[in-house]
Design an enzyme around this catalytic site. Sequence first.
Site, short mmCIF file in Angstrom:
data_model
loop_
_atom_site.label_atom_id
_atom_site.label_comp_id
_atom_site.label_asym_id
_atom_site.label_seq_id
_atom_site.Cartn_x
_atom_site.Cartn_y
_atom_site.Cartn_z
N TYR A 1 -1.44 -1.67 9.87
CA TYR A 1 -1.43 -1.92 8.67
C TYR A 1 -0.46 -1.33 7.85
O TYR A 1 0.48 -1.91 7.01
CB TYR A 1 -2.62 -1.35 8.09
CG TYR A 1 -2.69 -1.53 6.73
CD1 TYR A 1 -3.41 -2.80 5.82
CD2 TYR A 1 -3.05 -0.88 5.87
CE1 TYR A 1 -3.56 -2.49 4.85
CE2 TYR A 1 -3.57 -0.67 4.77
CZ TYR A 1 -3.59 -1.58 3.84
OH TYR A 1 -3.75 -2.34 2.98
N SER B 1 1.00 -0.99 -0.12
CA SER B 1 0.30 0.13 -0.42
C SER B 1 0.74 1.12 -0.61
O SER B 1 2.20 0.64 0.36
CB SER B 1 -0.65 -0.34 1.89
OG SER B 1 -1.32 1.19 1.86
#
Length: 295
Positions: free
Chosen positions: A179, A166
Amino acid sequence: MLDAQPGIAAEQAPQRVAAVPLTPGQGVFAGKVAIVTGSESGIGRETARALCQQGAAVVLNGRCPERLAHTLRELESAGFAVTSYVADVTDYAACEALVETAVLTFGRLDILVTNASISQRAYFADMQPEVFKQVLDSNVYGTVYPLKAALPALIRTKGSVTFISSISALNGMPSGSAYCAGKAAVSNLAHTLRLELADTGVHFGVVHIGFTQNDPDKRVLDAAGQPVPIAHRPPRWQKSQAEVAAIILGHIRRRRQRTVISALGLLIVLVHTYLPRLGDWIVLTTTRRLRHFYE
């Protein structure tokens, strides 16, 4: 990506069947066999579809049997060579069975896309430790375990591995500590593996996903581990799942080391590399003024 729900151990055993001969098809991946984890929905589903459209045989994966079966029927009805395996990719034995399914069904494995993961919407100080661990495990072990299980087969074919990361891994994002940490970890893992396994011919790459349109039922974990909707993202900043899948396929085809999706992602790379204090100021300012963007 995986739904934000407690992990379940896979109980489905691969059938001991003869390999299905791969009939020559059209497309840049004709004759190739791929596993896409977390492909029952979202980006994973569209990546699997795109691989099929380019001639690959694909093993679908997810934790929800009903959703996975629906995706399997959809792709089968389009005439694609697909099978599926229900597996929690944080369970190593389940990952071994997932890889075995690919080899038993299609005779080989050429491509692994580790897409399955859990995201979050919670500040670190508020998170329960077990929730942080669950998010981190899904991103790190959910990448490591499928790769570890698949590596011998991929070495035999000099195959390709793509970790789905990401833009959050490029610069920390408030309300995304576990995350961000997990996605940064797999990016560094890919770099390490390129050095360790340089003589094998296996490709290791990372795709940093930006803001993407999500399925309506997409959920992430809050501080207590409960599923909640993802934080607000301006639609004009979002790419479609099909657009992201097409970029992932281009990354695999070119065997690239790193692909950053979206102008925002490229800007983050530039600012984080050359003007890190400015980058932090921007994040802190938006945290104060656009809290709905994070919360």
